[in-house]
Design a protein around this motif. Structure first.
Motif, PDB file in Angstrom:
ATOM      1  N   PHE A 232      26.274  12.179 -13.513  1.00 52.52           N
ATOM      2  CA  PHE A 232      27.369  11.280 -12.954  1.00 52.52           C
ATOM      3  C   PHE A 232      28.799  11.533 -13.511  1.00 52.52           C
ATOM      4  N   VAL A 233      29.884  11.480 -12.727  1.00 53.31           N
ATOM      5  CA  VAL A 233      31.112  11.519 -13.430  1.00 53.31           C
ATOM      6  C   VAL A 233      31.947  10.403 -12.732  1.00 53.31           C
ATOM      7  N   ASN A 234      32.424   9.549 -13.602  1.00 53.56           N
ATOM      8  CA  ASN A 234      33.225   8.614 -13.024  1.00 53.56           C
ATOM      9  C   ASN A 234      32.417   7.630 -12.077  1.00 53.56           C
ATOM     10  N   GLY A 235      31.229   7.285 -12.467  1.00 50.25           N
ATOM     11  CA  GLY A 235      30.269   6.561 -11.550  1.00 50.25           C
ATOM     12  C   GLY A 235      29.860   7.273 -10.101  1.00 50.25           C
ATOM     13  N   LYS A 236      30.261   8.264 -10.192  1.00 45.52           N
ATOM     14  CA  LYS A 236      29.762   8.959  -8.778  1.00 45.52           C
ATOM     15  C   LYS A 236      28.669  10.175  -9.327  1.00 45.52           C
TER      16      LYS A 236
END
Length: 59
Positions: free
Chosen positions: A29-33
């Protein structure tokens, strides 16, 4: 947290297709995505509504 995805193929455009992604690809995940979604959003071609400037990171 456990994720199960049935998508094994992502068609990004007429030149880029990603197939046979391992299940672990959905654990990043990156920044919640999902990392895959984040990369696709940031590589998309966009045009500023006010300026009309085209942002193409692939250019």
């Amino acid at each position: 947290m456990e994720h199960h995805h049935q998508e094994t193929k992502v068609i990004y455009n007429d030149k880029i297709t990603i197939e046979n992604m391992p299940e672990e690809a959905y654990s990043y995940f990156v920044n919640g995505k999902l990392a895959l979604e984040w990369v696709m959003e940031h590589q998309a071609i966009t045009t500023g509504k006010k300026s009309g400037i085209v942002n193409d990171t692939n250019d």
